[in-house]
Design a protein around this motif. Sequence first.
Motif, PDB file in Angstrom:
ATOM      1  N   MET A  97       0.504  -0.786   0.478  1.00 45.32           N
ATOM      2  CA  MET A  97      -0.009   0.005  -0.197  1.00 45.32           C
ATOM      3  C   MET A  97       0.787   0.913   0.323  1.00 45.32           C
ATOM      4  O   MET A  97       0.411   2.250   0.507  1.00 45.32           O
ATOM      5  CB  MET A  97      -1.121  -0.403   1.461  1.00 45.32           C
ATOM      6  N   SER A  98       1.957   1.036  -0.471  1.00 46.31           N
ATOM      7  CA  SER A  98       2.934   2.254   0.108  1.00 46.31           C
ATOM      8  C   SER A  98       2.569   2.970  -1.140  1.00 46.31           C
ATOM      9  O   SER A  98       2.296   2.674  -2.156  1.00 46.31           O
ATOM     10  CB  SER A  98       4.545   2.199  -0.453  1.00 46.31           C
TER      11      SER A  98
ATOM     12  N   PRO B 260      -5.304   6.874   2.334  1.00 46.01           N
ATOM     13  CA  PRO B 260      -6.799   7.044   2.886  1.00 46.01           C
ATOM     14  C   PRO B 260      -7.476   8.138   2.976  1.00 46.01           C
ATOM     15  O   PRO B 260      -7.090   9.011   3.490  1.00 46.01           O
ATOM     16  CB  PRO B 260      -6.245   6.203   4.321  1.00 46.01           C
TER      17      PRO B 260
ATOM     18  N   GLY C  92      -9.750   2.944  10.311  1.00 47.39           N
ATOM     19  CA  GLY C  92     -11.046   1.175  10.114  1.00 47.39           C
ATOM     20  C   GLY C  92     -12.171   1.427  10.401  1.00 47.39           C
ATOM     21  O   GLY C  92     -13.292   1.931   9.083  1.00 47.39           O
TER      22      GLY C  92
ATOM     23  N   GLU D 241     -10.057  -0.438  -4.359  1.00 51.94           N
ATOM     24  CA  GLU D 241      -8.095  -1.009  -4.911  1.00 51.94           C
ATOM     25  C   GLU D 241      -7.440  -0.514  -6.065  1.00 51.94           C
ATOM     26  O   GLU D 241      -6.577  -0.095  -6.360  1.00 51.94           O
ATOM     27  CB  GLU D 241      -7.729  -2.081  -5.173  1.00 51.94           C
TER      28      GLU D 241
ATOM     29  N   ARG E 145      -6.743   3.217  -4.969  1.00 50.97           N
ATOM     30  CA  ARG E 145      -5.691   3.271  -4.998  1.00 50.97           C
ATOM     31  C   ARG E 145      -4.382   3.267  -6.162  1.00 50.97           C
ATOM     32  O   ARG E 145      -3.409   3.930  -6.324  1.00 50.97           O
ATOM     33  CB  ARG E 145      -5.227   2.162  -4.140  1.00 50.97           C
TER      34      ARG E 145
ATOM     35  N   SER F  85      -9.226  -5.825   8.064  1.00 48.72           N
ATOM     36  CA  SER F  85      -7.966  -5.744   6.772  1.00 48.72           C
ATOM     37  C   SER F  85      -7.755  -4.790   5.708  1.00 48.72           C
ATOM     38  O   SER F  85      -6.599  -5.073   5.528  1.00 48.72           O
ATOM     39  CB  SER F  85      -7.758  -7.595   6.242  1.00 48.72           C
ATOM     40  N   HIS F  86      -8.779  -4.115   5.756  1.00 46.21           N
ATOM     41  CA  HIS F  86      -8.616  -3.247   4.428  1.00 46.21           C
ATOM     42  C   HIS F  86      -8.014  -1.839   5.108  1.00 46.21           C
ATOM     43  O   HIS F  86      -8.649  -2.049   6.285  1.00 46.21           O
ATOM     44  CB  HIS F  86     -10.296  -2.918   4.502  1.00 46.21           C
ATOM     45  N   GLU F  87      -7.621  -1.080   4.861  1.00 50.25           N
ATOM     46  CA  GLU F  87      -6.577  -0.580   4.846  1.00 50.25           C
ATOM     47  C   GLU F  87      -7.337   1.125   5.238  1.00 50.25           C
ATOM     48  O   GLU F  87      -6.902   1.924   4.833  1.00 50.25           O
ATOM     49  CB  GLU F  87      -4.838  -0.287   4.021  1.00 50.25           C
TER      50      GLU F  87
ATOM     51  N   GLN G  74     -10.849   3.400   5.008  1.00 51.75           N
ATOM     52  CA  GLN G  74     -11.910   3.604   6.241  1.00 51.75           C
ATOM     53  C   GLN G  74     -13.541   3.279   5.835  1.00 51.75           C
ATOM     54  O   GLN G  74     -13.772   3.163   4.330  1.00 51.75           O
ATOM     55  CB  GLN G  74     -12.028   5.266   6.616  1.00 51.75           C
TER      56      GLN G  74
ATOM     57  N   GLU H 290     -11.082  -3.265  16.645  1.00 46.88           N
ATOM     58  CA  GLU H 290     -10.409  -3.376  15.191  1.00 46.88           C
ATOM     59  C   GLU H 290     -11.904  -2.606  15.230  1.00 46.88           C
ATOM     60  O   GLU H 290     -11.375  -2.372  13.844  1.00 46.88           O
ATOM     61  CB  GLU H 290     -10.200  -4.662  14.215  1.00 46.88           C
TER      62      GLU H 290
END
Length: 364
Positions: free
Chosen positions: A1-2, A6, A30, A287, A290, A322-324, A326, A341
């Motif tokens: 994810m670099s 978000p 989160g 994704e 992203r 596990s999703h980076e 929100q 979490e």
Amino acid sequence: MSGATPVLLQQVCVQNLRCHERLTWRCRPGVNLLVGENGSGKTTLLESVYMMAWGRSFRQARDPYLVRHQADRFRIIGRWYRFGPMTLEVSGRKGCLVMRLQGREVARRRDTGMAFPVIVEAPQGPRLVDGLPGERRRWINALMSLKWPVAAQVHQRYLRAIMQRARLLRRNAGDAQLDAWEEQIVASGLELDAWRSSLIREMNELLSREDLPEGCVQIRRSGGEYQREAWLRRLRDKRHEDLRTGLRFGPHAERLIFELDGRELRQAGSRGQQKLAAIAMRMAECELWRRCRGLIPVLLLDDAWEALDRGRRRSLMERLSSHEGQVLMTTPNMPGLAGDEIQIQNIEELCDQVDSFEHMGEAA
């Protein structure tokens, strides 16, 4: 994810929006799970978040239905974070809606949505799996424009050529005029076909990473193959038929079929399978954002546990955790999950933060 940023909503305040007179919802990074009774306004809060991004409701509601009964106008103020703190505001009444970013009026609403992307999966929103074919085509076209911004212009040129050809057919125009527009249809259509094929391959690769209990969700096209000479010949040969029925061959008319483990979801999938598949497609869409824009959208899931049994609910929550990005989601049932979490809030317990609301309005 670099390299991906978000987009975060820290707080949203609404005033006179549907059933809410005043309400403040504070969110954290989160998963944020909002629970409450039916009709308590959970969907409205998700709707307010979507409106701050895109300037419209995902429920396609019009102004008279957005404003609370006997109120003059509604107001939404959100505190966001994207490379730094930002304030978005939406206010409206019948026939008028204004968006402001950092206190300045937004001229092009789409620009706000591209800077603060929000993706929604909701029963009252676009239905990808079991909706009309046009909804799936609009969805894939929007993703094409995300990946290749010029695709929107090519698509408009393609549709314009189709309309001009239809107008000439009604006028019984000569072959030379029709040939010119049919050349334009084929040239633009082949570009769209290449982009769509590439995008579907990429989306299928992303969907293959989503671990669903029943198998892998995939997208398949059903509309024929497009070859330049054969397509031109078809357009010439079917002019009289197209005059009666309209042009039914091309990217504008093809079907997109969603399959789960080789079966068409719309016909063979259960409601729970369709729900999980729709969420998987939204995750793949995040994704794609992203990859293309370096942003991770805010994901809205309304009534996320609908038609899911306990095991699938738990699997869904583990995947979302596990999703980076929100996640803002709602359910009418108090979840039986524990842990740090996710943030669980009850809509009936959200305080009416009048001072906070007015302070944000002054700052904007």
